[in-house]
Design an enzyme around this catalytic site. Structure first.
Site, short mmCIF file in Angstrom:
data_model
loop_
_atom_site.label_atom_id
_atom_site.label_comp_id
_atom_site.label_asym_id
_atom_site.label_seq_id
_atom_site.Cartn_x
_atom_site.Cartn_y
_atom_site.Cartn_z
N ALA A 62 23.64 -34.70 -3.66
CA ALA A 62 23.86 -35.59 -4.80
C ALA A 62 22.79 -36.67 -4.73
CB ALA A 62 25.25 -36.21 -4.69
N GLY A 107 25.92 -32.28 -1.31
CA GLY A 107 26.36 -31.55 -2.50
C GLY A 107 25.69 -30.19 -2.65
N GLU A 110 27.59 -27.92 -0.50
CA GLU A 110 28.92 -27.72 -1.11
C GLU A 110 28.86 -26.73 -2.28
OE1 GLU A 110 29.39 -32.04 -1.34
OE2 GLU A 110 31.37 -31.77 -0.49
N GLU A 130 26.74 -36.52 4.83
CA GLU A 130 27.31 -37.70 4.15
C GLU A 130 27.69 -38.81 5.12
OE1 GLU A 130 28.07 -34.56 3.43
OE2 GLU A 130 28.17 -34.30 1.26
N1 COA Z 1 18.97 -38.10 -3.59
C1 COA Z 1 17.95 -38.70 -4.22
N2 COA Z 1 16.67 -38.47 -3.93
C2 COA Z 1 16.42 -37.59 -2.94
C3 COA Z 1 17.44 -36.91 -2.24
C4 COA Z 1 18.77 -37.21 -2.61
N3 COA Z 1 19.81 -36.58 -2.03
N4 COA Z 1 16.88 -36.10 -1.33
C5 COA Z 1 15.54 -36.25 -1.47
N5 COA Z 1 15.26 -37.14 -2.43
C6 COA Z 1 13.94 -37.60 -2.89
C7 COA Z 1 13.33 -38.61 -1.93
O1 COA Z 1 13.85 -39.90 -2.18
C8 COA Z 1 11.87 -38.49 -2.27
O2 COA Z 1 11.62 -39.18 -3.47
P1 COA Z 1 10.47 -40.34 -3.53
O3 COA Z 1 9.21 -39.61 -3.23
O4 COA Z 1 10.59 -40.86 -4.92
O5 COA Z 1 10.86 -41.31 -2.47
C9 COA Z 1 11.70 -37.01 -2.60
O6 COA Z 1 13.02 -36.53 -2.89
C10 COA Z 1 11.16 -36.21 -1.44
O7 COA Z 1 11.98 -36.45 -0.32
P2 COA Z 1 11.40 -36.93 1.12
O8 COA Z 1 12.48 -37.63 1.84
O9 COA Z 1 10.12 -37.65 0.93
O10 COA Z 1 11.10 -35.50 1.76
P3 COA Z 1 11.11 -35.11 3.31
O11 COA Z 1 10.59 -33.72 3.37
O12 COA Z 1 10.46 -36.18 4.11
O13 COA Z 1 12.67 -35.12 3.74
C11 COA Z 1 15.01 -34.58 3.47
C12 COA Z 1 13.55 -34.20 3.17
C13 COA Z 1 15.90 -33.61 2.72
C14 COA Z 1 15.29 -34.50 4.98
C15 COA Z 1 15.25 -36.05 2.99
O14 COA Z 1 14.79 -36.16 1.64
C16 COA Z 1 16.71 -36.42 3.02
O15 COA Z 1 17.25 -36.72 4.06
N6 COA Z 1 17.37 -36.42 1.82
C17 COA Z 1 18.75 -36.81 1.70
C18 COA Z 1 19.65 -35.67 2.10
C19 COA Z 1 21.11 -36.10 2.07
O16 COA Z 1 21.57 -36.94 2.80
N7 COA Z 1 21.84 -35.44 1.18
C20 COA Z 1 23.25 -35.65 1.07
C21 COA Z 1 23.55 -36.61 0.01
S1 COA Z 1 25.30 -36.78 -0.17
#
Ligand code: COA
Length: 254
Positions: A62, A107, A110, A130
């Site tokens: 999400a 999400g 999920e 989460e």
């Molecule tokens: N919500 C909003 N934006 C997200 C996102 C999320 N769940 N997951 C990734 N993004 C965005 C990042 O903010 C980034 O945007 P930006 O360039 O404008 O800052 C872009 O996607 C690329 O992500 P980035 O973090 O730079 O890539 P990465 O390869 O370094 O890391 C992840 C990848 C998936 C490990 C990392 O993005 C992450 O931890 N995301 C959140 C995952 C999460 O907790 N999901 C559960 C949510 S309930």
């Protein structure tokens, strides 16, 4: 944006918001729910595949930026929208297959769990992180992960927020197979399922969805009734007769 690609009876639904690793904001999740509703109501659709655009992500969760501004009522509505999408994948008559092509977190994991079958690419990373945000899975993760992997595995994963790779996901039963390219594997299974009786598939899905809930004896009784009633269908006659006549059956969904 949600792309729906229909090829014969197979619909491939692609979440395409690559600048955020296909994380779901309100517009994208609403569109996904709407497309899934349409597919659920469409008799021509025999199998639905869910995947993410690009090489990096299925759905990275999400949208955290969106969630950071929600109050209680807004968060409840957001949870309900995710639940609606999950229920559609879980209960639509056609089998649903998740082709997990990278991050399936929160999400994203999920939604994959709500599908009937999950395949992963070797670069897939799945989990419910989460807890690291101080929140809990809200689109079915506290329930469906346990149903798929067992309660012990599910509790460890949701309590720690640990993310698993494809190999571990396969070992713990979170995915059914690992294959590159993952969409090819999903399409292969979809073609196989599309050749089977959609009536039999729909009824098996309904019955299998009851397997881990409700009353076991009542569920067996429902299976017995359904098994018997199915003998009034052309597809059942065709399948049984084709075997006896040593030919391939042709199922018409009647
Ligand atoms: N919500 C909003 N934006 C997200 C996102 C999320 N769940 N997951 C990734 N993004 C965005 C990042 O903010 C980034 O945007 P930006 O360039 O404008 O800052 C872009 O996607 C690329 O992500 P980035 O973090 O730079 O890539 P990465 O390869 O370094 O890391 C992840 C990848 C998936 C490990 C990392 O993005 C992450 O931890 N995301 C959140 C995952 C999460 O907790 N999901 C559960 C949510 S309930």
């Amino acid at each position: 944006m949600i792309l729906v690609d229909r090829e014969d009876a197979v619909a491939v639904v692609t979440v395409d918001r690559q600048d955020a690793l296909n994380a779901l904001d309100v517009a994208t999740l609403t569109e996904l729910r709407d497309r899934l509703r349409e597919l659920a109501a469409d008799d021509e659709v025999r199998v639905v595949i869910l995947t993410g655009a690009g090489e990096k992500a299925f759905v990275a969760g999400a949208d955290i930026k969106y969630m950071s501004g929600l109050d209680v009522d807004e968060a409840k509505a957001w949870g309900a929208l995710g639940h609606e999408a999950g229920r559609l994948l879980e209960t639509m008559p056609a089998p649903t297959i998740a082709a997990v092509n990278g991050f399936a977190l929160g999400g994203g994991c999920e939604l994959a769990l709500a599908c009937d079958i999950r395949y992963a690419a070797t670069n897939a990373k799945l989990g419910q992180p989460e807890v690291n945000l101080g929140i809990i899975p809200g689109w079915g993760g506290t329930q469906r992960l346990a149903r798929v992997c067992g309660l012990g595995v599910a509790k460890e994963l949701i309590f720690t927020g640990r993310v698993v790779d494809a190999e571990e996901a396969l070992r713990i039963g979170l995915v059914n197979a690992v294959h590159d390219p993952v969409l090819e594997k999903a399409r292969e299974t979809a073609a196989l399922l599309a050749s089977k009786s959609p009536i039999a598939l729909r009824l098996m899905k309904e019955l299998a969805n009851r397997a881990l809930g409700g009353d076991h004896a009542a569920n067996l009784e429902a299976e017995g009734d359904t098994f018997g009633e199915l003998f009034s269908s052309e597809d059942a006659r065709e399948g049984l007769t084709a075997f006896v006549e040593k030919r391939e059956p042709v199922f018409r969904g009647r």
